[in-house]
Design a protein around this motif. Structure first.
Motif, mmCIF file in Angstrom:
data_model
loop_
_atom_site.group_PDB
_atom_site.id
_atom_site.type_symbol
_atom_site.label_atom_id
_atom_site.label_comp_id
_atom_site.label_asym_id
_atom_site.label_seq_id
_atom_site.Cartn_x
_atom_site.Cartn_y
_atom_site.Cartn_z
ATOM 1 N N ASN A 503 0.725 -1.297 -0.109
ATOM 2 C CA ASN A 503 0.108 -0.026 0.118
ATOM 3 C C ASN A 503 0.890 1.302 0.201
ATOM 4 O OD1 ASN A 503 1.118 -0.445 2.694
ATOM 5 N ND2 ASN A 503 -0.973 -0.950 3.522
ATOM 6 N N ASP A 504 2.090 1.187 0.515
ATOM 7 C CA ASP A 504 2.861 2.339 0.648
ATOM 8 C C ASP A 504 4.513 1.739 1.100
ATOM 9 O OD1 ASP A 504 3.280 5.141 1.289
ATOM 10 O OD2 ASP A 504 4.068 4.454 3.089
ATOM 11 N N GLN A 507 4.357 2.437 5.387
ATOM 12 C CA GLN A 507 3.129 1.708 5.974
ATOM 13 C C GLN A 507 3.019 0.351 5.882
ATOM 14 O OE1 GLN A 507 -0.657 2.836 4.398
ATOM 15 N NE2 GLN A 507 -1.876 1.489 5.534
ATOM 16 N N TRP A 523 -4.453 10.227 7.068
ATOM 17 C CA TRP A 523 -3.591 10.629 5.587
ATOM 18 C C TRP A 523 -3.094 12.024 5.646
ATOM 19 C CZ3 TRP A 523 -3.436 7.282 2.068
ATOM 20 C CH2 TRP A 523 -4.311 6.148 1.853
ATOM 21 N N SER A 526 1.880 14.622 1.049
ATOM 22 C CA SER A 526 3.207 14.746 0.890
ATOM 23 C C SER A 526 3.578 15.547 -0.336
ATOM 24 C CB SER A 526 3.686 13.206 0.295
ATOM 25 O OG SER A 526 5.123 13.124 0.074
ATOM 26 N N ARG A 530 -0.614 13.575 -3.682
ATOM 27 C CA ARG A 530 -0.088 12.224 -3.296
ATOM 28 C C ARG A 530 0.016 12.501 -1.734
ATOM 29 N NH1 ARG A 530 1.413 7.141 -2.392
ATOM 30 N NH2 ARG A 530 3.371 6.786 -1.761
ATOM 31 N N VAL A 532 -0.124 10.129 2.187
ATOM 32 C CA VAL A 532 0.582 8.931 2.707
ATOM 33 C C VAL A 532 -0.390 8.686 4.259
ATOM 34 C CG1 VAL A 532 2.875 9.264 1.635
ATOM 35 C CG2 VAL A 532 2.534 10.359 3.712
ATOM 36 N N LYS A 742 4.779 3.913 -8.947
ATOM 37 C CA LYS A 742 3.517 3.592 -8.508
ATOM 38 C C LYS A 742 2.335 4.653 -8.951
ATOM 39 C CE LYS A 742 1.035 3.557 -4.104
ATOM 40 N NZ LYS A 742 1.387 3.564 -2.336
ATOM 41 N N THR A 743 2.647 5.999 -8.845
ATOM 42 C CA THR A 743 1.624 6.877 -9.275
ATOM 43 C C THR A 743 1.334 7.173 -10.755
ATOM 44 O OG1 THR A 743 3.055 8.585 -9.247
ATOM 45 C CG2 THR A 743 2.130 8.085 -7.064
#
Length: 767
Positions: A503-504, A507, A523, A526, A530, A532, A742-743
């Motif tokens: 997930n991160d 995390q 949340w 960042s 985005r 985190v 990832k993004t």
């Protein structure tokens, strides 16, 4: 009565409403009117929340659709020419500066292809700001194409019956935190002060005309080691920004010790000052001494950077001590910094252990803390709140959750031998070359691949129990195989498994380590859209079982190419979590180093002998001032990394990655990683390449910006590599992106990586 204030509130919304609407706008799913309406709704909610809590001084202009520094660049017309030639709307210019824009021509619009401005860490936080970029031709003026944001938002709050104090980044900090554009590298941004001051003055006059009597003007650079030439600019700036037709100014700084720069501000004609007494309580006497008897002192005593409850007894005693020096009528109780760095609301956490939850305070709760402390100092009856707070503080202090004797015993065994590889790099290198037989300009990625909607849906189903463990593992393995086959297809040399199960990058590990708690809605922004969810270090840290071995072994089993094991380093795990405040960060980092050491050794034993341990936060954690604290930090930060990575054979290749910070090669040399990769695509100063030319180990200077949807061409990659090879040896240079993917979406990922690999092949053919 002692007043209460908040320096800034999270703008993301309790359910990430800002992220959802912003990304919907970028995707063409909602209109600009929808976007602006959601921003207005979020602002109204935040103002009403603070007013209902009883906050006396409520901020406005602390909201942004992307970044507050970028807001100011747009407002002050500090827009590099490359963004002005496409006839974009103001909001699209804003987003293009923040994240780049690449758009094909249509019947009604021209093609657009422009990169983003540089993005770097906001001091020592994990928030990223968009660095202002100036040139000799920068024409500062109020750019009213989208209104005058600070004035508009002040009036917006006023229409709701809420008086606010607008927040503006001060002129010295704005310029000092900026950079010269690539066509003006001889420019010192601070030299532009005389040009920008009239625009500040015009903005302040408009705020006064709108009814604002006071403005919070942030000068956070006061906690840095400033050159004398910069220090001298404060008097110039604030002499110009005080007048009958201008609002009073509260000069605000945070995150550190202002005392070395007190001479620069002690005579400023401002109405008051704010200082961070959570970070540096010992500066209280000296900063109080510069007040002239009329100025207020805003006491930053509620932590804007962490989630632990404020100890009301200690905070009240501290504020009373300050009030004894400056007068109770001159004291304001405040958050230490903006609450931007904390989650929105603890009440959204339904699954936290109630014992641990009772120790926490998120932004909404910190607002109430500020009010309660101010009331207590004022002599109001808040006995019920004080009793509940004292109970929570005592519960944490006495809890067995925070202590693990076995971890503490193991920590005592850490020594230099435990944190040293079996041989130096020049002896390890031949063993690694023989084992992997990589070509010149080896290609790789940083780790993650696109987290598709399908991945998120299936992860959510697994969490809810709608998929069995076996079903979820089968799904993850299919995703891994897709990523591996893609990498083989385009010709990458060292592969990754793509991290679909994660997930991160912090995390994921926090959820598997003892000593951590984690949230469902905690949340924090960042950068841009985005967000985190930082885990929380609540006790001594250890690893109960392997965390990454299964997925890495599966990925290696389906390819003959080297497969990287992917871990997040100890300093980054610490810095991107909410750390404990009852033991040192050194202790926490070394505990994490030992936990990761076990994982590294398990990976090696399972046949994964290229292992990347990312440390993007190592620069972020660097103390803001030079001195013993900084040198001590560099020693223990590097040691914690080496503790994690030094228990392997010479032919096991250790990688590390760093991004979005102003790195010094000496910060990473002490890690003794075999290969490092560094964010580089938006660095346009050739001197930055030169700084790394003598780096002894191997290095990859990132070649494309993964925070932008823009796809660089093969020719662009070739040109970039040619510039690097003018000062960096070809036999040490790796080819990789700036950061994980990832993004990004699959279409842009495929195209960008294909072009990157083709550029590497181009140079192999030449050598």
């Amino acid at each position: 009565m002692v007043q209460s204030s908040v320096l800034g509130f999270p703008r993301i919304g309790g359910q990430r409403e800002l992220k959802k609407v912003t990304e919907a706008y970028w995707g063409g799913k909602v209109s600009v009117d929808d976007l602006l309406a959601k921003g207005k709704e979020l602002r109204a909610h935040n103002w009403k929340l603070q007013k209902d809590a009883g906050v006396d001084v409520i901020p406005s202009n602390d909201f942004s659709f992307y970044d507050q520094v970028l807001d100011l660049s747009l407002l002050f017309n500090a827009i590099p020419e490359r963004y002005t030639k496409f006839n974009l709307s103001p909001i699209d210019v804003f987003f293009a500066m923040g994240r780049g824009l690449q758009r094909k021509a249509t019947e009604s619009t021209a093609a657009v292809d422009v990169t983003a401005l540089e993005m770097v860490k906001w001091f020592d936080s994990n928030y990223h700001y968009v660095r202002p970029t100036f040139s000799h031709s920068t024409d500062f003026k109020l750019n009213t194409s989208a209104g005058v944001k600070p004035v508009d938002e002040y009036l917006e709050a006023k229409a709701l019956g809420i008086e606010t104090r607008p927040v503006i980044l001060g002129p010295v900090s704005y310029l000092y935190l900026g950079k010269a554009d690539k066509d003006s590298l001889d420019l010192e941004p601070i030299s532009l002060l005389e040009k920008v001051l009239p625009v500040y003055k015009e903005l302040l006059a408009k705020l006064k005309e709108a009814g604002a009597t006071e403005v919070q003007i942030d000068e956070p650079v006061l906690v840095l080691d400033l050159p004398e030439a910069v220090k001298s600019k404060f008097q110039t700036a604030y002499d110009a920004l005080v007048g009958d037709n201008l609002p009073q100014l509260i000069l605000t700084t945070y995150f550190g010790d202002v005392r070395p720069n007190l001479d620069a501000i002690k005579s400023l004609p401002v109405a008051g000052f704010h200082f961070d007494f959570v970070r540096v309580p010992e500066q209280a006497d000296e900063v109080a001494s510069i007040l002239n008897g009329k100025q207020t002192l805003s006491v930053g005593i509620v932590d804007g950077r962490n989630i632990w409850k404020t100890d009301f007894a200690k905070a009240t005693a501290f504020v009373n001590k300050v009030a004894d020096k400056v007068g109770k009528d001159k004291v304001i109780v405040s958050t230490s910094s903006s609450l931007l760095h904390t989650p929105v609301d603890l009440d959204n956490e339904k699954k936290l252990d109630p014992v641990i939850k009772d120790w926490f305070s998120f932004a909404t709760q910190k607002v109430q803390e500020v009010v309660t402390i101010a009331k207590n100092v004022s002599g109001e009856d808040v006995s019920e709140a004080l009793a509940a707070n004292a109970k929570s503080i005592k519960s944490r202090q006495e809890s067995s959750i925070t202590t693990n004797p076995k971890v503490q015993e193991r920590l005592a065994t850490v020594n230099e031998a435990l944190s040293t590889r079996k041989a130096p790099f020049d002896e390890r290198l031949p063993a690694q070359q023989a084992k992997y037989n990589l070509p010149l300009f080896p290609t790789t990625t940083i780790g993650s691949f696109p987290q598709t909607k399908d991945i998120r849906i299936n992860r959510n189903k697994f969490v809810k129990g709608e998929l069995t463990a076996q079903q979820y593992e089968e799904f993850i393995n299919k995703e891994i195989e897709t990523v591996v086959r893609f990498q083989e297809e385009i010709g990458l040399d060292v592969l990754v498994h793509g991290e679909p199960e994660r997930n991160d990058m912090v995390q994921y590990f926090g959820e598997q380590l003892d000593g951590f708690a984690f949230t469902t809605n905690g949340w924090v922004q960042s950068y841009g859209s985005r967000y985190v969810r930082p885990p929380v270090v609540v006790g001594d840290v250890s690893r109960p079982k392997a965390m990454t071995v299964k997925e890495s072994v599966y990925a290696q089993s389906i390819t003959k190419k080297p497969m990287k094991g992917m871990l997040t380093g100890p300093v980054t795990c610490l810095r991107w979590s909410f750390p404990r405040d009852d033991v040192s960060q050194k202790v926490q980092a070394l505990q994490l180093g030992l936990a990761l050491r076990d994982e590294v050794q398990d990976l090696e034993a399972a046949g994964i002998t290229v292992i990347q341990v990312d440390e993007p936060a190592i620069r972020e954690g660097l103390p803001l001032r030079a001195g013993k604290e900084r040198s001590d930090y560099l020693n223990w930060a590097a040691q914690s990394f080496r503790v994690a990575t030094s228990g392997v054979e010479n032919d096991t290749q250790i990688h590390s990655h760093f991004c979005y910070s102003d790195l010094d090669p000496n910060h990473i040399k002490a890690l003794d990683a075999d290969v490092v990769s560094i964010e580089f695509s938006k660095k346009d100063d050739p001197n930055y390449i030169q700084e790394f030319s003598n780096y002894p180990n191997h290095i990859g200077l990132g070649l494309f910006d993964i925070h932008s949807p823009r796809i660089p061409s093969k020719e662009e990659f070739v040109a970039r590599i040619e510039e690097i090879l003018k000062v960096y040896p070809a036999n040490k240079f790796w080819v990789n992106p700036d950061c994980g993917l990832k993004t990004r979406g699959w279409e842009e990922t495929r195209a960008s990586l294909t072009n990157m690999v083709d550029a590497a092949k181009h140079f192999r053919a030449k050598n």
